[in-house]
Design an enzyme around this catalytic site. Structure first.
Site, PDB file in Angstrom:
ATOM      1  N   VAL A 106       0.819  -1.224   0.000  1.00 40.71           N
ATOM      2  CA  VAL A 106       0.000   0.000   0.000  1.00 40.71           C
ATOM      3  C   VAL A 106       0.855   1.276   0.000  1.00 40.71           C
ATOM      4  O   VAL A 106       0.384   2.348  -0.396  1.00 40.71           O
ATOM      5  CB  VAL A 106      -1.009   0.052   1.182  1.00 40.71           C
ATOM      6  CG1 VAL A 106      -2.098  -0.993   1.020  1.00 40.71           C
ATOM      7  CG2 VAL A 106      -0.306  -0.077   2.526  1.00 40.71           C
TER       8      VAL A 106
ATOM      9  N   TYR B 128       5.160   3.367  15.515  1.00 36.94           N
ATOM     10  CA  TYR B 128       3.774   2.877  15.424  1.00 36.94           C
ATOM     11  C   TYR B 128       2.802   3.894  16.030  1.00 36.94           C
ATOM     12  O   TYR B 128       1.729   4.158  15.476  1.00 36.94           O
ATOM     13  CB  TYR B 128       3.714   1.539  16.168  1.00 36.94           C
ATOM     14  CG  TYR B 128       2.469   0.726  15.991  1.00 36.94           C
ATOM     15  CD1 TYR B 128       2.271  -0.075  14.856  1.00 36.94           C
ATOM     16  CD2 TYR B 128       1.485   0.705  16.978  1.00 36.94           C
ATOM     17  CE1 TYR B 128       1.130  -0.847  14.725  1.00 36.94           C
ATOM     18  CE2 TYR B 128       0.341  -0.075  16.851  1.00 36.94           C
ATOM     19  CZ  TYR B 128       0.165  -0.846  15.730  1.00 36.94           C
ATOM     20  OH  TYR B 128      -0.966  -1.616  15.598  1.00 36.94           O
TER      21      TYR B 128
ATOM     22  N   ALA C 277       3.268   7.131  16.245  1.00 34.32           N
ATOM     23  CA  ALA C 277       3.209   8.273  15.323  1.00 34.32           C
ATOM     24  C   ALA C 277       2.286   7.955  14.149  1.00 34.32           C
ATOM     25  O   ALA C 277       1.447   8.772  13.749  1.00 34.32           O
ATOM     26  CB  ALA C 277       4.608   8.620  14.812  1.00 34.32           C
TER      27      ALA C 277
HETATM   28  P1  NAP Z   1      -1.317  -9.191  10.921  1.00 35.48           P
HETATM   29  O1  NAP Z   1      -2.022 -10.402  11.425  1.00 35.48           O
HETATM   30  O2  NAP Z   1       0.161  -9.082  11.066  1.00 35.48           O
HETATM   31  O3  NAP Z   1      -1.725  -8.989   9.379  1.00 35.48           O
HETATM   32  C1  NAP Z   1      -1.214  -7.898   8.688  1.00 35.48           C
HETATM   33  C2  NAP Z   1      -1.868  -7.803   7.333  1.00 35.48           C
HETATM   34  O4  NAP Z   1      -1.379  -6.627   6.675  1.00 35.48           O
HETATM   35  C3  NAP Z   1      -1.529  -8.964   6.433  1.00 35.48           C
HETATM   36  O5  NAP Z   1      -2.650  -9.203   5.606  1.00 35.48           O
HETATM   37  C4  NAP Z   1      -0.374  -8.422   5.592  1.00 35.48           C
HETATM   38  O6  NAP Z   1      -0.228  -9.055   4.317  1.00 35.48           O
HETATM   39  C5  NAP Z   1      -0.812  -6.991   5.427  1.00 35.48           C
HETATM   40  N1  NAP Z   1       0.264  -6.060   5.110  1.00 35.48           N
HETATM   41  C6  NAP Z   1       1.393  -5.804   5.818  1.00 35.48           C
HETATM   42  N2  NAP Z   1       2.133  -4.863   5.209  1.00 35.48           N
HETATM   43  C7  NAP Z   1       1.459  -4.512   4.084  1.00 35.48           C
HETATM   44  C8  NAP Z   1       1.701  -3.613   3.023  1.00 35.48           C
HETATM   45  N3  NAP Z   1       2.803  -2.860   2.979  1.00 35.48           N
HETATM   46  N4  NAP Z   1       0.789  -3.520   2.015  1.00 35.48           N
HETATM   47  C9  NAP Z   1      -0.328  -4.290   2.031  1.00 35.48           C
HETATM   48  N5  NAP Z   1      -0.610  -5.154   3.007  1.00 35.48           N
HETATM   49  C10 NAP Z   1       0.261  -5.274   4.024  1.00 35.48           C
HETATM   50  O7  NAP Z   1      -1.888  -7.882  11.629  1.00 35.48           O
HETATM   51  P2  NAP Z   1      -3.290  -7.611  12.371  1.00 35.48           P
HETATM   52  O8  NAP Z   1      -3.113  -7.840  13.815  1.00 35.48           O
HETATM   53  O9  NAP Z   1      -4.401  -8.256  11.640  1.00 35.48           O
HETATM   54  O10 NAP Z   1      -3.356  -6.029  12.189  1.00 35.48           O
HETATM   55  C11 NAP Z   1      -4.196  -5.408  11.244  1.00 35.48           C
HETATM   56  C12 NAP Z   1      -4.237  -3.913  11.572  1.00 35.48           C
HETATM   57  O11 NAP Z   1      -4.733  -3.731  12.892  1.00 35.48           O
HETATM   58  C13 NAP Z   1      -2.874  -3.225  11.538  1.00 35.48           C
HETATM   59  O12 NAP Z   1      -3.010  -1.938  11.010  1.00 35.48           O
HETATM   60  C14 NAP Z   1      -2.490  -3.158  13.002  1.00 35.48           C
HETATM   61  O13 NAP Z   1      -1.599  -2.112  13.243  1.00 35.48           O
HETATM   62  C15 NAP Z   1      -3.841  -2.934  13.639  1.00 35.48           C
HETATM   63  N6  NAP Z   1      -3.919  -3.316  15.054  1.00 35.48           N
HETATM   64  C16 NAP Z   1      -3.738  -4.607  15.463  1.00 35.48           C
HETATM   65  C17 NAP Z   1      -3.818  -4.907  16.813  1.00 35.48           C
HETATM   66  C18 NAP Z   1      -3.655  -6.297  17.336  1.00 35.48           C
HETATM   67  O14 NAP Z   1      -3.603  -6.466  18.557  1.00 35.48           O
HETATM   68  N7  NAP Z   1      -3.602  -7.322  16.507  1.00 35.48           N
HETATM   69  C19 NAP Z   1      -4.082  -3.890  17.734  1.00 35.48           C
HETATM   70  C20 NAP Z   1      -4.255  -2.595  17.284  1.00 35.48           C
HETATM   71  C21 NAP Z   1      -4.179  -2.308  15.940  1.00 35.48           C
HETATM   72  P3  NAP Z   1       0.671 -10.411   4.122  1.00 35.48           P
HETATM   73  O15 NAP Z   1      -0.128 -11.527   4.746  1.00 35.48           O
HETATM   74  O16 NAP Z   1       0.797 -10.537   2.653  1.00 35.48           O
HETATM   75  O17 NAP Z   1       1.948 -10.157   4.845  1.00 35.48           O
END
Ligand code: NAP
Length: 244
Positions: free
Chosen positions: A60, A155, A157
């Site tokens: 992205v 993160y 920021a």
């Molecule tokens: P995750 O399980 O690590 O999955 C990350 C996803 O983002 C994967 O689909 C990955 O694709 C994709 N991705 C990573 N870098 C990318 C890029 N440059 N371009 C396009 N896609 C990209 O993470 P998650 O926990 O589901 O987190 C999702 C969102 O929620 C994030 O923004 C994270 O900061 C936020 N969040 C998560 C938590 C938590 O506790 N889990 C808490 C607060 C906020 P690939 O599979 O191809 O690598």
């Protein structure tokens, strides 16, 4: 046919959101960074939920690829007046470390994926959303973006920035019935929290547990629904009472 784009939809929160939106009748444009096997599993689940989808593999933060993919889709769909009415900017990574020792690349990469990613993906979708007078933009922030967490200056920021951008854009497009909101999850059980000390962290959460991706996806379902049209420029915390 209704279309929703979910970035980072191959795993974790993005997958749960893609499936939930499919249950609401949306065809899903499944963006991911490189994990095709996981993205295909999301597509399988989307089909199981009764609709269909496409795999969109691009970083992205890569402006050229992001805009080229979106524009090609828009050109292919312009005749039947179809547009992407829901955009969930969910792609994100974590590269934690104290700032004194943080490599510059870890600082910029986390910010680029969140903030440039938001711009690259959202901007090309805005004209059609405004023209059709219906759009839903949901940005994945975090408790870190509200409170700031040590070891996460990059993160925090990025997530603080996306909250401010959410509030600004919400005011630009509100008259066109396009809403822009952010979600601020606490600890949700996905690959991203692998390696964290869950037993210790759980004690700091009033609910006494990590959240499930489906509990975040349900907030997306609410924000996307027509009756949420008066909710915009907000940040919804989903954190088991882990107040900031
Ligand atoms: P995750 O399980 O690590 O999955 C990350 C996803 O983002 C994967 O689909 C990955 O694709 C994709 N991705 C990573 N870098 C990318 C890029 N440059 N371009 C396009 N896609 C990209 O993470 P998650 O926990 O589901 O987190 C999702 C969102 O929620 C994030 O923004 C994270 O900061 C936020 N969040 C998560 C938590 C938590 O506790 N889990 C808490 C607060 C906020 P690939 O599979 O191809 O690598």
């Amino acid at each position: 046919m209704k279309y929703a784009l979910v970035t980072g939809a191959s795993r974790g929160l993005g997958r749960a959101i893609a499936v939930r939106l499919a249950q609401m009748g949306y065809n899903i444009l499944i963006n991911y960074a490189g994990n095709t096997a996981a993205a295909e599993e999301t597509l399988r689940l989307v089909r199981e939920a009764g609709t269909d989808g496409e795999l969109w593999c691009f970083d992205v933060a890569d402006r050229e690829k992001a805009t080229a993919t979106i524009q090609a889709w828009q050109e292919a769909h312009q005749d039947n007046d179809e547009y992407i009415e829901v955009c969930v900017n969910n792609a994100g990574i974590r590269r934690d470390g104290v700032m004194a020792l943080m490599p510059f690349e870890d600082y910029t990469r986390v910010i680029d994926i969140t903030l440039q990613g938001f711009f690259n993906v959202t901007q090309p979708l805005l004209p059609a959303m405004q023209f059709h007078k219906f759009g839903r933009i949901i940005n994945m922030a975090s408790v870190s973006g509200i409170k700031g967490l040590p070891g996460q200056t990059n993160y925090s920021a990025a997530k603080g920035g996306i909250i401010a951008a959410t509030k600004a854009l919400a005011q630009e497009v509100a008259k066109k019935n396009v809403t822009v909101n952010a979600l601020a999850p606490g600890f949700i059980k996905t690959d991203m929290v692998e390696g964290l000390d869950e037993a210790t962290l759980k004690k700091t959460i009033p609910a006494g547990r990590f959240g499930q991706p489906e509990e975040v996806a349900e907030a997306v379902a609410f924000l996307v629904s027509p009756m949420a049209g008066y909710v915009t420029g907000n940040v919804i915390s989903i954190n088991g009472g882990l107040y900031t």
